[in-house]
Design a protein around this motif. Structure first.
Motif, PDB file in Angstrom:
ATOM      1  N   ILE A 173      12.562  14.937  -1.329  1.00  0.00           N
ATOM      2  CA  ILE A 173      12.140  13.637  -2.291  1.00  0.00           C
ATOM      3  C   ILE A 173      11.038  13.185  -2.157  1.00  0.00           C
ATOM      4  N   LYS A 174      10.518  12.958  -1.129  1.00  0.00           N
ATOM      5  CA  LYS A 174       9.120  12.478  -0.791  1.00  0.00           C
ATOM      6  C   LYS A 174       8.126  13.106  -1.274  1.00  0.00           C
ATOM      7  N   ALA A 175       8.137  14.508  -1.327  1.00  0.00           N
ATOM      8  CA  ALA A 175       7.223  15.280  -2.068  1.00  0.00           C
ATOM      9  C   ALA A 175       7.359  15.409  -3.420  1.00  0.00           C
ATOM     10  N   MET A 176       8.508  15.140  -4.071  1.00  0.00           N
ATOM     11  CA  MET A 176       8.609  15.080  -5.453  1.00  0.00           C
ATOM     12  C   MET A 176       8.067  13.807  -6.030  1.00  0.00           C
ATOM     13  N   ASP A 177       8.439  12.707  -5.277  1.00  0.00           N
ATOM     14  CA  ASP A 177       8.074  11.412  -5.694  1.00  0.00           C
ATOM     15  C   ASP A 177       6.501  11.179  -5.602  1.00  0.00           C
ATOM     16  N   ARG A 178       5.710  12.117  -4.731  1.00  0.00           N
ATOM     17  CA  ARG A 178       4.354  11.820  -4.655  1.00  0.00           C
ATOM     18  C   ARG A 178       3.775  12.631  -6.048  1.00  0.00           C
ATOM     19  N   GLU A 179       4.224  13.731  -6.141  1.00  0.00           N
ATOM     20  CA  GLU A 179       3.718  14.283  -7.283  1.00  0.00           C
ATOM     21  C   GLU A 179       4.116  13.893  -8.516  1.00  0.00           C
ATOM     22  N   ALA A 180       4.961  13.004  -9.042  1.00  0.00           N
ATOM     23  CA  ALA A 180       5.183  12.181 -10.188  1.00  0.00           C
ATOM     24  C   ALA A 180       4.331  11.068 -10.143  1.00  0.00           C
ATOM     25  N   TYR A 181       4.430  10.185  -8.868  1.00  0.00           N
ATOM     26  CA  TYR A 181       3.768   8.882  -9.044  1.00  0.00           C
ATOM     27  C   TYR A 181       2.440   8.871  -8.721  1.00  0.00           C
ATOM     28  N   GLY A 182       1.939   9.979  -7.957  1.00  0.00           N
ATOM     29  CA  GLY A 182       0.363  10.068  -7.897  1.00  0.00           C
ATOM     30  C   GLY A 182       0.037   9.443  -6.539  1.00  0.00           C
ATOM     31  N   ALA A 183       1.078   8.993  -5.676  1.00  0.00           N
ATOM     32  CA  ALA A 183       0.698   8.249  -4.545  1.00  0.00           C
ATOM     33  C   ALA A 183       2.055   8.725  -3.241  1.00  0.00           C
ATOM     34  N   ASN A 184       1.451   8.357  -2.138  1.00  0.00           N
ATOM     35  CA  ASN A 184       2.258   8.549  -0.962  1.00  0.00           C
ATOM     36  C   ASN A 184       3.176   7.371  -0.968  1.00  0.00           C
ATOM     37  N   ARG A 185       4.331   7.486  -1.391  1.00  0.00           N
ATOM     38  CA  ARG A 185       5.353   6.499  -1.327  1.00  0.00           C
ATOM     39  C   ARG A 185       6.522   6.618  -0.095  1.00  0.00           C
ATOM     40  N   GLU A 186       6.142   7.220   0.915  1.00  0.00           N
ATOM     41  CA  GLU A 186       6.955   7.617   2.005  1.00  0.00           C
ATOM     42  C   GLU A 186       7.818   6.458   2.836  1.00  0.00           C
ATOM     43  N   PRO A 226       0.818  -1.059   0.084  1.00  0.00           N
ATOM     44  CA  PRO A 226       0.016   0.125  -0.008  1.00  0.00           C
ATOM     45  C   PRO A 226       0.894   1.275   0.079  1.00  0.00           C
ATOM     46  N   TYR A 227       0.653   2.447  -0.858  1.00  0.00           N
ATOM     47  CA  TYR A 227       1.060   3.742  -0.695  1.00  0.00           C
ATOM     48  C   TYR A 227       0.053   4.391  -0.108  1.00  0.00           C
ATOM     49  N   GLY A 228       0.081   4.625   1.023  1.00  0.00           N
ATOM     50  CA  GLY A 228      -0.973   5.433   1.866  1.00  0.00           C
ATOM     51  C   GLY A 228      -2.369   4.921   1.722  1.00  0.00           C
ATOM     52  N   THR A 229      -3.169   5.945   1.560  1.00  0.00           N
ATOM     53  CA  THR A 229      -4.708   5.428   0.776  1.00  0.00           C
ATOM     54  C   THR A 229      -4.707   5.531  -0.648  1.00  0.00           C
ATOM     55  N   ASP A 230      -3.534   6.003  -1.373  1.00  0.00           N
ATOM     56  CA  ASP A 230      -3.637   6.293  -2.650  1.00  0.00           C
ATOM     57  C   ASP A 230      -3.987   5.340  -3.666  1.00  0.00           C
ATOM     58  N   CYS A 231      -3.253   4.210  -3.516  1.00  0.00           N
ATOM     59  CA  CYS A 231      -3.165   2.933  -4.177  1.00  0.00           C
ATOM     60  C   CYS A 231      -2.389   2.001  -3.643  1.00  0.00           C
ATOM     61  N   ALA A 232      -2.416   0.432  -4.083  1.00  0.00           N
ATOM     62  CA  ALA A 232      -1.615  -0.214  -3.791  1.00  0.00           C
ATOM     63  C   ALA A 232      -1.101  -1.118  -4.871  1.00  0.00           C
ATOM     64  N   MET A 233       0.033  -1.692  -4.827  1.00  0.00           N
ATOM     65  CA  MET A 233       0.608  -2.427  -5.805  1.00  0.00           C
ATOM     66  C   MET A 233       0.652  -3.972  -5.409  1.00  0.00           C
ATOM     67  N   ILE A 234       0.024  -4.883  -6.419  1.00  0.00           N
ATOM     68  CA  ILE A 234      -0.038  -6.221  -6.256  1.00  0.00           C
ATOM     69  C   ILE A 234       1.160  -6.587  -6.862  1.00  0.00           C
ATOM     70  N   ASN A 235       1.935  -7.475  -6.204  1.00  0.00           N
ATOM     71  CA  ASN A 235       3.221  -7.992  -6.642  1.00  0.00           C
ATOM     72  C   ASN A 235       3.545  -9.408  -6.123  1.00  0.00           C
ATOM     73  N   MET A 236       4.676  -9.972  -6.645  1.00  0.00           N
ATOM     74  CA  MET A 236       5.219 -11.159  -6.365  1.00  0.00           C
ATOM     75  C   MET A 236       4.166 -12.298  -6.504  1.00  0.00           C
ATOM     76  N   VAL A 237       3.323 -12.295  -7.489  1.00  0.00           N
ATOM     77  CA  VAL A 237       2.120 -13.124  -7.652  1.00  0.00           C
ATOM     78  C   VAL A 237       3.113 -14.563  -8.368  1.00  0.00           C
ATOM     79  N   ILE A 238       3.114 -15.775  -7.627  1.00  0.00           N
ATOM     80  CA  ILE A 238       3.797 -16.718  -8.088  1.00  0.00           C
ATOM     81  C   ILE A 238       2.986 -18.073  -7.674  1.00  0.00           C
TER      82      ILE A 238
END
Length: 279
Positions: free
Chosen positions: A151-164, A62-74
């Motif tokens: 860096i965190k603020a710039m990342d959020r602007e570019a990615y569209g989610a809180n990835r702190e 999860p990246y805050g409440t903005d989105c979540a990545m589903i990964n490592m699906v094996i």
């Protein structure tokens, strides 16, 4: 549990050894440390056979409440075709709650993801290899811990989610570099140990030249070292990555549920992912 039954359980640290075995079955390069970082940032589920062996994995980052990545699906090759992938995805949906979802799909996984409502949004290119000798680019400098809030603020602007949480995990394991203008950070990149060597990413910049300079900053002192960069096909840096020894060796399809509706002209821009799993 009866013979032949599969149990779904919460993914815990004691499952990492089995997860590493599964990822090696798929020729993925993840070390135990790479799984540990992913699990630190995520919650997830494992499928266990009647002997307690890990036969399936999935993580939700999860990246805050903005989105979540589903990964490592094996799913273990011997357990496929029995609906286990769908069961793991159902667990992921539960863990993600109401967050919009993102993932990078393999060719094998795409049919299931499309049935579950995911829509393709881009092509991710995996570039890796032994980097050639490069000159150190001008205008890039190593970052320090005091730069992390910017860096965190710039990342959020570019990615569209809180990835702190991701930025903090990268700071624990790797290094950051930045480009400044008039004292303010206008681009950044990170590098950390991963797989067969190191991975450069995220790379967040206003244009391709700045992205190349950031990658070059890390690559220049590592001539001959094994590096990896995961980039979107639309960034325009893939050809240059090949020129510096990082060949295109694979990738996947970025998918979203629901489709993203953000600005197509957002700056700064994501030029490289942390990796395919973490976005």
């Amino acid at each position: 549990m009866q013979q032949g039954e599969i149990a779904i359980r919460a993914f815990g640290p004691d499952h990492i050894e089995g997860a590493v075995a599964l990822s090696r079955q798929e020729n993925w390069p993840h070390r135990p440390q790479d799984w540990q970082m992913a699990l630190q940032l995520s919650s997830g589920a494992v499928a266990l056979d009647d002997q307690g062996r890990v036969t399936g994995t999935i993580l939700v980052t999860p990246y805050g409440t903005d989105c979540a990545m589903i990964n490592m699906v094996i799913v273990d090759r011997n357990a496929r075709g029995k609906g286990l992938g769908r069961k793991l995805m159902e667990q992921a949906f539960s863990l993600a709650g109401n967050r919009p979802l993102r993932l990078v799909a393999t060719t094998d996984g795409m049919p299931l993801y499309e049935k579950l409502g995911f829509v393709p949004s881009g092509t991710i290119l995996q570039h890796q290899g032994n980097v050639t000798a490069l000159g150190i680019p001008d205008g890039v400098q190593a970052a320090d811990t005091g730069d992390l809030p910017e860096i965190k603020a710039m990342d959020r602007e570019a990615y569209g989610a809180n990835r702190e949480t991701l930025i903090d995990a990268l700071a624990e394991r790797g290094e950051f570099a930045v480009i400044r203008r008039n004292g303010a950070i206008e681009a950044y990149a990170a590098i950390r140990p991963f797989g067969r060597g190191e991975v450069i990413g995220p790379v967040i910049a206003g244009d391709a030249d700045a992205a190349k300079a950031l990658i070059g900053f890390f690559a220049a002192p590592r001539a001959g070292a094994f590096l990896r960069v995961d980039t979107d096909s639309r960034t325009g840096i893939a050809g240059w990555l090949g020129e510096i020894g990082l060949a295109h060796v694979g990738g996947g399809i970025a998918m979203d549920r629901p489709p993203k509706t953000g600005s197509k002209h957002a700056r700064p821009k994501v030029y490289a992912l942390a990796n395919q799993a973490l976005g």
